[in-house]
Design a protein around this motif. Structure first.
Motif, PDB file in Angstrom:
ATOM      1  N   THR A 138     -20.038  26.500  -2.486  1.00  0.00           N
ATOM      2  CA  THR A 138     -19.413  26.471  -1.162  1.00  0.00           C
ATOM      3  C   THR A 138     -20.284  25.707  -0.172  1.00  0.00           C
ATOM      4  O   THR A 138     -19.784  24.907   0.635  1.00  0.00           O
ATOM      5  N   SER A 141     -20.032  22.013  -0.696  1.00  0.00           N
ATOM      6  CA  SER A 141     -18.752  21.477  -0.231  1.00  0.00           C
ATOM      7  C   SER A 141     -18.708  21.339   1.280  1.00  0.00           C
ATOM      8  O   SER A 141     -18.016  20.464   1.811  1.00  0.00           O
ATOM      9  N   GLN A 142     -19.442  22.195   1.990  1.00  0.00           N
ATOM     10  CA  GLN A 142     -19.372  22.213   3.451  1.00  0.00           C
ATOM     11  C   GLN A 142     -20.400  21.311   4.129  1.00  0.00           C
ATOM     12  O   GLN A 142     -20.171  20.843   5.246  1.00  0.00           O
ATOM     13  N   SER A 144     -21.121  18.293   4.424  1.00  0.00           N
ATOM     14  CA  SER A 144     -20.600  16.948   4.153  1.00  0.00           C
ATOM     15  C   SER A 144     -21.565  15.844   4.584  1.00  0.00           C
ATOM     16  O   SER A 144     -21.593  14.769   3.984  1.00  0.00           O
ATOM     17  N   GLY A 149     -19.560  16.426   1.011  1.00  0.00           N
ATOM     18  CA  GLY A 149     -18.469  17.390   1.003  1.00  0.00           C
ATOM     19  C   GLY A 149     -17.644  17.330  -0.261  1.00  0.00           C
ATOM     20  O   GLY A 149     -18.158  17.090  -1.355  1.00  0.00           O
ATOM     21  N   GLU A 150     -16.334  17.523  -0.118  1.00  0.00           N
ATOM     22  CA  GLU A 150     -15.431  17.499  -1.266  1.00  0.00           C
ATOM     23  C   GLU A 150     -15.316  16.106  -1.875  1.00  0.00           C
ATOM     24  O   GLU A 150     -14.985  15.956  -3.057  1.00  0.00           O
TER      25      GLU A 150
END
Length: 361
Positions: A138, A141-142, A144, A149-150
């Protein structure tokens, strides 16, 4: 020479030895025999999984520790290379900085997890590692600005490893050698050396103590071994090798993202391969990874070919539809566990021992 390289841990089965030899030779010759981009990518994935699974076998098969944080260290290695190569120039120095920083972070996290968690029961340790791995995914992913990020991070590698780099004007044995081929052989020899190091570790006095702890930790503690210390060291070593596997994957892909190296699917695949190949064998990592990744990559194509040949029988054609490849992969896994409860290597070794005893009577 061979005795030294294999740390006196021979396959102990002619069939296992033949399978190992065939896999190593094929992986070594893939760029020459199967020069396509897809076949080289599958072979590179097999190499990465050999190292990742072997490092997890050190933890699960030899020490008896069930951890769900192994892919976290795998992802740290990949992100270390990606972030360093993005922030710094595309040089060997950037790769070295990324790998060293990733190794340092993995060692610290593994040490903390080991010291604070390995005193609890196995199920609670597994849950703790699962929570830590989920939190890290998590976080990746956050953040960035750092991790992309994603979307992840795409980066450049040193010129020697780029597909556009062609050191020779003429093909060598029919192969146009470029940076992609050089990168593949970098992976091949790195995994070979690191696997032999793991083989040396599990066959050292340290490795024997780990196996004693796996079999009976109370007895090992009673005869003077500090089980928490040995388990923590095993956890750190496994994390470091997993980190190097992640770094190699990032170098091959020239990209890394959460789904590439941190997904729980990779953790499940690693567990499946350890079980298929045989826990506590090391060689099972090679055979299991080769079979699993090959099936995962080509089973759908094989089913498409079979389904096309059964068009006259609609029911069978539907049964072998490429869309059902996961069903068949699961069925193959169930059959392998049923027929090889101790893994392929474990079962074949047991048969070889039985035959040797029978021949000696």
């Amino acid at each position: 020479m061979i005795r030294s390289l294999l740390s006196a841990d021979y396959p102990r089965s002619r069939l296992v030895a033949a399978m190992l030899l065939a896999i190593v030779v094929l992986l070594a010759l893939v760029p020459f025999v199967f020069p396509g981009a897809r076949s080289m990518s599958v072979a590179a994935k097999i190499l990465v999984f050999v190292l990742l699974v072997a490092s997890y076998d050190l933890l699960l098969g030899y020490t008896g520790i069930v951890s769900f944080a192994h892919t976290m260290f795998f992802g740290i290695g990949a992100y270390g290379v990606a972030i360093a190569s993005t922030r710094l120039d595309a040089t060997w120095g950037a790769l070295a900085v990324g790998i060293l920083c990733a190794l340092a972070l993995s060692a610290l996290l593994a040490l903390v997890i080991g010291l604070f968690s390995l005193r609890v029961k196995a199920i609670f340790f597994a849950m703790i590692t699962l929570a830590v791995a989920s939190a890290f995914q998590t976080l990746a992913s956050q953040l960035s600005e750092v991790t992309g990020g994603e979307d992840g991070l795409s980066f450049k590698v040193p010129r020697l490893l780029r597909p556009s780099f062609e050191p020779f004007e003429n093909p060598i044995l029919g192969l146009d050698v470029d940076g992609r081929v050089i990168t593949y052989y970098l992976l091949f020899f790195a995994v070979l050396v690191l696997f032999l190091m793991l083989l040396r570790i599990v066959n050292s006095p340290f490795g024997r103590v780990l196996q004693a702890i796996r079999e009976n930790d109370f007895r090992a503690e009673a005869i003077g071994y500090r089980t928490v210390v040995f388990r923590t060291v095993s956890n750190v070593l496994a994390a470091l090798f997993a980190t190097l596997a992640g770094a190699l994957l990032a170098i091959w892909l020239r990209y890394n993202g959460p789904d590439t190296s941190l997904s729980f699917e990779i953790m499940l695949d690693t567990l499946l391969i350890v079980v298929i190949g045989g826990m506590g064998t090391m060689y099972g990592a090679v055979i299991g990874s080769a079979l699993f990744v090959f099936a995962q990559s080509y089973l759908q194509d094989m089913m498409k070919w079979i389904s096309g040949g059964l068009e006259s029988v609609p029911l069978l054609a539907a049964l072998f539809s490429p869309d059902r490849w996961l069903l068949w992969l699961g069925l193959l896994f169930v059959l392998s566990v049923y027929h090889f409860p101790t893994g392929i290597v474990g079962r074949l070794r047991a048969r070889a021992i039985e035959r040797a005893r029978g021949g000696g009577k």
